[in-house]
Motif scaffolding. Structure first.
Motif, PDB file in Angstrom:
ATOM      1  N   ASN A 197       0.939  -1.469  -0.302  1.00  0.00           N
ATOM      2  CA  ASN A 197       0.154  -0.030  -0.066  1.00  0.00           C
ATOM      3  C   ASN A 197       0.431   1.722   0.235  1.00  0.00           C
ATOM      4  N   VAL A 198      -0.133   2.289  -0.469  1.00  0.00           N
ATOM      5  CA  VAL A 198       1.093   3.747  -1.140  1.00  0.00           C
ATOM      6  C   VAL A 198       1.445   3.909   0.633  1.00  0.00           C
ATOM      7  N   GLY A 199       3.036   4.660   0.913  1.00  0.00           N
ATOM      8  CA  GLY A 199       3.088   5.185   2.107  1.00  0.00           C
ATOM      9  C   GLY A 199       4.085   3.979   2.621  1.00  0.00           C
ATOM     10  N   GLU A 200       3.735   2.512   2.545  1.00  0.00           N
ATOM     11  CA  GLU A 200       4.726   2.316   3.743  1.00  0.00           C
ATOM     12  C   GLU A 200       5.576   1.720   3.166  1.00  0.00           C
ATOM     13  N   THR A 201       6.788   0.978   3.721  1.00  0.00           N
ATOM     14  CA  THR A 201       7.941   0.846   2.973  1.00  0.00           C
ATOM     15  C   THR A 201       8.582  -0.473   3.817  1.00  0.00           C
ATOM     16  N   TYR A 202       9.176  -0.876   2.483  1.00  0.00           N
ATOM     17  CA  TYR A 202       9.940  -2.463   1.881  1.00  0.00           C
ATOM     18  C   TYR A 202      11.386  -2.110   2.478  1.00  0.00           C
TER      19      TYR A 202
END
Length: 303
Positions: A244-249
């Motif tokens: 999802n938008v805004g998530e960090t990976y």
């Protein structure tokens, strides 16, 4: 040649002399003018990145199996997603070979050789492998780097493509810095040149060790640099949820490990926290804190 070692590994000192060790460990074996470096993902399964580094470094895979476990399942999934076709399974006495063949049926590993748990036989098979090499240009991904008193900056890595010679001028990406090759070592011996497949130590002039990161690429080719990417992704069929938008990976590109933030989930547009050098390698999208850590693999969409 570099051989990746996975699974239930026992004492790789039976295969070679222990060399460089960090989150990955290399064991080196020499027979005549042939040299093999066995690499294991030492910090795996605690960390997922060493598993991916090992896959990306290797020419050939050795998978040691005494029992079928969840950890082994993640390893086999990673090898299959990387489309690894060249390797061998080393099976313990209590592994049902027919059952195991069902597990790997339909994967990229379906034609792997099956070897007995005998290190002498394994060494002899590996030392006589013939790996096809690419000499179209010079490419050396850096796996370790440090400063040596009276020598200066030293980098370690496999010559992935081409030939490197003493006094060659190459560039390091993604920092786009020109360097001179002062000296070359193979297996602690000084040489005038190294060829694709050789693991080398290079003394460099023109760059400080502090400027270099793992996965930086030494090359005589112009390589693209990105701090934002869009990926064509082959998703892990077992992943638990969508991004999802805004998530960090995290991504791994060759040996570069970089955190990223999702800017567009449909286009898989990622903002990287630092630039990467990209030479058409497979990019791994990871969630290092999740139960299912490998989200997918893919390449950068151009244009």
């Amino acid at each position: 040649m570099i051989v990746g070692c996975f699974g239930q590994i026992e004492n790789l000192r039976e295969l070679g002399k222990k060399g460089t060790s960090s989150d990955i460990t290399l064991y080196n074996y020499k027979q005549g003018d042939k040299i093999v470096s066995y690499v294991e993902p030492t910090r795996y399964p605690d960390k997922i990145a060493p598993l991916i580094y090992t896959i990306n470094m290797m020419d050939y895979a050795l998978v040691f199996i005494k029992e079928l476990t969840g950890e082994l399942g993640e390893t086999l999934l990673a090898l299959d997603m990387a489309k690894v076709k060249h390797g061998s399974f080393v099976l313990g006495d209590y592994v049902d070979e027919d059952l195991f063949n069902q597990v790997i049926k339909g994967t990229s590993m379906k034609n792997f050789d099956i070897l007995p748990w005998n290190f002498i036989e394994i060494r002899e098979k590996i030392i006589n492998l013939d790996i096809e090499r690419d000499f179209s240009y010079t490419k050396i991904p850096i796996d370790h780097h440090f400063k040596v008193k009276s020598v200066g900056t030293v980098v370690l890595g496999k010559v992935e493509k081409g030939i490197v010679k003493v006094h060659d001028t190459l560039k390091i990406y993604p920092i786009d810095k020109e360097v001179l090759i002062k000296s070359i070592q193979i297996h602690d011996n000084n040489v005038n040149e190294a060829r694709a497949g050789d693991r080398v130590g290079l003394a460099l002039k023109g760059v400080d060790s502090e400027e270099i990161g793992r996965g930086y690429i030494l090359t005589n080719k112009d390589i693209e640099v990105y701090d934002e990417i869009k990926l064509n992704v082959e998703w892990n069929p077992f992943k638990e949820r969508d991004i999802n938008v805004g998530e960090t990976y995290q991504i791994v590109c060759n040996l570069q490990y970089v955190s990223c933030t999702v800017e567009d989930k449909d286009e898989v547009k990622l903002k990287l926290n630092k630039p990467i050098a990209y030479d058409n390698e497979l990019i791994w999208l990871l969630d290092g804190s999740a139960k299912i850590r490998i989200l997918g693999v893919g390449k950068i969409k151009k244009g």
